[in-house]
Design a protein around this motif. Sequence first.
Motif, PDB file in Angstrom:
ATOM      1  N   GLY A 115       0.846  -1.203   0.000  1.00  0.00           N
ATOM      2  CA  GLY A 115       0.000   0.000   0.000  1.00  0.00           C
ATOM      3  C   GLY A 115       0.874   1.243   0.000  1.00  0.00           C
ATOM      4  N   LYS A 116       0.497   2.255  -0.787  1.00  0.00           N
ATOM      5  CA  LYS A 116       1.346   3.450  -0.901  1.00  0.00           C
ATOM      6  C   LYS A 116       1.429   4.230   0.416  1.00  0.00           C
ATOM      7  CE  LYS A 116       0.095   4.419  -5.729  1.00  0.00           C
ATOM      8  NZ  LYS A 116       1.072   3.706  -6.525  1.00  0.00           N
ATOM      9  N   SER A 117       0.285   4.381   1.118  1.00  0.00           N
ATOM     10  CA  SER A 117       0.281   5.191   2.344  1.00  0.00           C
ATOM     11  C   SER A 117       1.162   4.561   3.406  1.00  0.00           C
ATOM     12  CB  SER A 117      -1.145   5.341   2.883  1.00  0.00           C
ATOM     13  OG  SER A 117      -1.898   6.141   2.005  1.00  0.00           O
ATOM     14  N   VAL A 157      -3.729  13.999  -5.707  1.00  0.00           N
ATOM     15  CA  VAL A 157      -4.493  13.097  -4.851  1.00  0.00           C
ATOM     16  C   VAL A 157      -4.315  11.695  -5.435  1.00  0.00           C
ATOM     17  CG1 VAL A 157      -6.825  12.480  -4.083  1.00  0.00           C
ATOM     18  CG2 VAL A 157      -6.170  14.888  -4.260  1.00  0.00           C
ATOM     19  N   LYS A 158      -3.934  10.731  -4.597  1.00  0.00           N
ATOM     20  CA  LYS A 158      -3.662   9.366  -5.071  1.00  0.00           C
ATOM     21  C   LYS A 158      -4.406   8.347  -4.230  1.00  0.00           C
ATOM     22  CE  LYS A 158       1.197   9.368  -6.566  1.00  0.00           C
ATOM     23  NZ  LYS A 158       2.531   8.813  -6.297  1.00  0.00           N
ATOM     24  N   ALA A 159      -4.761   7.242  -4.845  1.00  0.00           N
ATOM     25  CA  ALA A 159      -5.342   6.126  -4.101  1.00  0.00           C
ATOM     26  C   ALA A 159      -4.200   5.342  -3.471  1.00  0.00           C
ATOM     27  CB  ALA A 159      -6.127   5.229  -5.043  1.00  0.00           C
ATOM     28  N   GLY A 164      -1.556   1.706 -11.975  1.00  0.00           N
ATOM     29  CA  GLY A 164      -1.988   2.061 -13.332  1.00  0.00           C
ATOM     30  C   GLY A 164      -2.591   3.449 -13.414  1.00  0.00           C
ATOM     31  N   GLY A 165      -2.227   4.314 -12.465  1.00  0.00           N
ATOM     32  CA  GLY A 165      -2.690   5.700 -12.523  1.00  0.00           C
ATOM     33  C   GLY A 165      -4.147   5.890 -12.113  1.00  0.00           C
ATOM     34  N   LYS A 166      -4.812   4.826 -11.668  1.00  0.00           N
ATOM     35  CA  LYS A 166      -6.233   4.960 -11.284  1.00  0.00           C
ATOM     36  C   LYS A 166      -6.375   5.664  -9.936  1.00  0.00           C
ATOM     37  CE  LYS A 166      -8.538   1.258 -13.740  1.00  0.00           C
ATOM     38  NZ  LYS A 166      -7.618   0.117 -13.854  1.00  0.00           N
ATOM     39  N   GLU A 200      -0.206  14.566  -2.070  1.00  0.00           N
ATOM     40  CA  GLU A 200       1.210  14.952  -2.091  1.00  0.00           C
ATOM     41  C   GLU A 200       1.463  16.081  -3.077  1.00  0.00           C
ATOM     42  OE1 GLU A 200       2.898  11.039  -2.875  1.00  0.00           O
ATOM     43  OE2 GLU A 200       3.106  11.510  -4.995  1.00  0.00           O
ATOM     44  N   LYS A 201       2.610  16.659  -2.966  1.00  0.00           N
ATOM     45  CA  LYS A 201       3.017  17.740  -3.861  1.00  0.00           C
ATOM     46  C   LYS A 201       3.053  17.202  -5.283  1.00  0.00           C
ATOM     47  CE  LYS A 201       4.960  21.710  -4.932  1.00  0.00           C
ATOM     48  NZ  LYS A 201       3.899  22.744  -5.034  1.00  0.00           N
ATOM     49  N   TYR A 202       2.446  17.957  -6.221  1.00  0.00           N
ATOM     50  CA  TYR A 202       2.523  17.545  -7.617  1.00  0.00           C
ATOM     51  C   TYR A 202       3.739  18.209  -8.231  1.00  0.00           C
ATOM     52  CZ  TYR A 202       1.510  16.754 -12.506  1.00  0.00           C
ATOM     53  OH  TYR A 202       1.613  16.374 -13.811  1.00  0.00           O
TER      54      TYR A 202
HETATM   55  P1  ADP Z   1       0.672   3.886 -10.093  1.00  0.00           P
HETATM   56  O1  ADP Z   1       1.006   2.926  -8.994  1.00  0.00           O
HETATM   57  O2  ADP Z   1      -0.799   4.140 -10.263  1.00  0.00           O
HETATM   58  O3  ADP Z   1       1.371   3.563 -11.390  1.00  0.00           O
HETATM   59  P2  ADP Z   1       2.746   5.762  -9.181  1.00  0.00           P
HETATM   60  O4  ADP Z   1       2.676   6.361  -7.832  1.00  0.00           O
HETATM   61  O5  ADP Z   1       3.722   4.648  -9.411  1.00  0.00           O
HETATM   62  O6  ADP Z   1       1.258   5.311  -9.620  1.00  0.00           O
HETATM   63  O7  ADP Z   1       3.021   6.902 -10.244  1.00  0.00           O
HETATM   64  C1  ADP Z   1       2.994   6.657 -11.624  1.00  0.00           C
HETATM   65  C2  ADP Z   1       3.539   7.864 -12.361  1.00  0.00           C
HETATM   66  O8  ADP Z   1       2.780   9.047 -12.046  1.00  0.00           O
HETATM   67  C3  ADP Z   1       4.973   8.228 -12.076  1.00  0.00           C
HETATM   68  O9  ADP Z   1       5.911   7.460 -12.828  1.00  0.00           O
HETATM   69  C4  ADP Z   1       4.997   9.703 -12.429  1.00  0.00           C
HETATM   70  O10 ADP Z   1       5.102   9.837 -13.850  1.00  0.00           O
HETATM   71  C5  ADP Z   1       3.611  10.186 -12.005  1.00  0.00           C
HETATM   72  N1  ADP Z   1       3.615  10.748 -10.601  1.00  0.00           N
HETATM   73  C6  ADP Z   1       3.448  10.070  -9.451  1.00  0.00           C
HETATM   74  N2  ADP Z   1       3.548  10.880  -8.372  1.00  0.00           N
HETATM   75  C7  ADP Z   1       3.775  12.122  -8.836  1.00  0.00           C
HETATM   76  C8  ADP Z   1       3.951  13.421  -8.226  1.00  0.00           C
HETATM   77  N3  ADP Z   1       3.930  13.592  -6.913  1.00  0.00           N
HETATM   78  N4  ADP Z   1       4.162  14.479  -9.045  1.00  0.00           N
HETATM   79  C9  ADP Z   1       4.171  14.325 -10.399  1.00  0.00           C
HETATM   80  N5  ADP Z   1       4.007  13.160 -11.031  1.00  0.00           N
HETATM   81  C10 ADP Z   1       3.801  12.054 -10.266  1.00  0.00           C
END
Ligand code: ADP
Length: 667
Positions: A115-117, A157-159, A164-166, A200-202
């Motif tokens: 899990g990412k968190s 905002v991330k899950a 896969g970016g979802k 997190e910071k983008y």
């Molecule tokens: P997933 O597990 O859904 O693939 P990741 O966390 O591995 O997501 O991130 C996938 C991609 O999203 C990274 O390779 C990067 O290109 C982009 N990314 C992730 N976090 C950030 C962030 N904080 N700022 C900008 N881009 C991000």
Amino acid sequence: MIAKLLIANRGEIACRVIRTARRLGIRTVAVYSDADARARHVAMADEAFRIGPAPARDSYLKVDAILEAAKKSGADAIHPGYGFLSENAEFAEACARAGVIFVGPPPSAIRAMGGKSAAKALMEKAGVPVVPGYHGKDQGIALFAEAARKIGYPVLVKASAGGGGKGMRIVETEMALHDAIESARREAKSSFGDDTLLIEKYLTQPRHIEIQVFADSHDNAVYLFERDCSVQRRHQKVIEEAPAPGMTVARRKAMGEAAVKAARAVGYRGAGTVEFIAAPDGAFYFMEMNTRLQVEHPVTEMITGQDLVEWQLIVANGGALPKKQNELRIDGHAFEVRLYAEDPIRDFLPATGTLHHLLFPEEGSHVRVDTGIRAGDAVSIHYDPMIAKLIVWDSDREAARRRLVAALAETEIAGLVTNRAFLAALAAHPAFAAGEVDTGFIARHRAALIPAAVRVPDEGLALAVLGFMLQRQAEAAAAGQRASDPYSPWHQASGWRLNDDAHHVLRLRDPVAGEIAVTAHFRPDGFLIDLPGGSLTVRGTLRHGVIEADLGEGKARAAFLRRGDELTVIADGRNHTLGLVNPLAEAGDSAADAGRLTAPMPGKIVALRVINGASVKRGAPLLVLEAMKMEHTIAAPADGIVERLRYKVGDQVDEGAELVVFKPAKI
Ligand code: ADP
């Protein structure tokens, strides 16, 4: 010692693992679904076991079936490859219960990084830099808003359970935060059954730089340097390279040591990858850890001279890492591209189909091709549509990049649409050559990388026509050899006519321009071809599907392929596909006026498609005539009734023979 290794995977990675196992004298066991019964990995392994039907959930994800195959074969270890069960802690535990070595990390390490968190919290505690943000348990909106204000917009905002970016949302202002959180939560819930979010910071224009780590059960842990995987589309890697362009010695050491720290924090063992996101100012932050072998591991192998699968097997056996940190060196530069069956013009839509023609560059110290596919195999809907990975190496980045351009130009694939030309455009792009890579690269250069579809150029048309004519001549000559009268003019395809300029009109269907009529005038040593842009004198040879030609003043070499009514020419690293508008199918048009369908040339009936009395629509196939070793479909010239078929399969017919008594509907 591992004596027999089962590979719980398919495709290129299964083949790649088998290659190392064989070199080490380890016997190999493949597993396969019904779709893969004749796949390359099955043919390569010493033994193979069927584990179920085509869908992955019924085969490559079926723990019981895989363990059953391990038991039956007597395998003492399982390599999971990547994807499928490779990051499944329950599978790793099930292997242990079954007394089989799982070639991977301990289940606890897989879970800790799952899990990412939780992984970010763990990394923070271990002193590994993480992207500034909030990844706590409390999911109240006020907390998120406060965190966002603290880190500053834009935020991401991330899950937590994401992949896969979802469930990912870029938020530019506080006004938009509430809605973004609500929708990310819904998407996370429906995709992963877990709506925990983090914020997190983008980072704008970041790079994706990951570190290959390895640990053993003797408290050794090393990093095998970095891979830059910034060239991505929709968060998926397209080109990977090692080392990263512009990397300094100090930063490499800092990132490598941070990655080893991350691995140690979870009691890691085996091969793993710590992914960092790097800001333009050089700051880097932990993103996630992949607890398996990565798709792009070959670039690391190329620059370090190590075989990572061999390392995995040594560690799984309880052995110590083959090298200490100070014994590892970077030598030269390597790139990997992922060749996919997908259509860049149609937003990278995955493609399926049969690879009728497949030619890779020759492998050697500079070029490596990892593939699980052979000519004649199909890319199906069931699995990832990757065809191969092309890996190149040379002493520096620019030399390696030139190798990549050349390797892509030498790769020939026909039968389905691929991203080869897109990869070639990427490899040749000046900004890529300059090492100006970040995760926005493809979006920024899209127009140059994905040009609009254009019609087949005149040279492509000329080569297609030449290939067609040469093939016809060869077939006619072969037919003449077999026939009782080898001097019959019917067996010459030299355009012999009584009182005419000898020529042949070919009607071709271009995917963009539509139908194009091209006339080939026979000349003593070749053809004069009338093309949309003017006439061109063309001559050449066709041997084993390769045309060597003189086109006007220039020379050309091309692969030529004919499948039914489709001609493919691959020249200068480009595929040109043209439809052949069947001249015989339409030759019936005028004959139909008299209610007769006649043979336009002597041949043999090889198939009947209708029965006497059939009522058919215009264009319906009636029968197939084989002439000059090519099949021609005779189609209904209009809606009507097939009153009588005059011949049966196997009959020889002369030119002009009435084949079908046909009654058009309106006469
Ligand atoms: P997933 O597990 O859904 O693939 P990741 O966390 O591995 O997501 O991130 C996938 C991609 O999203 C990274 O390779 C990067 O290109 C982009 N990314 C992730 N976090 C950030 C962030 N904080 N700022 C900008 N881009 C991000």
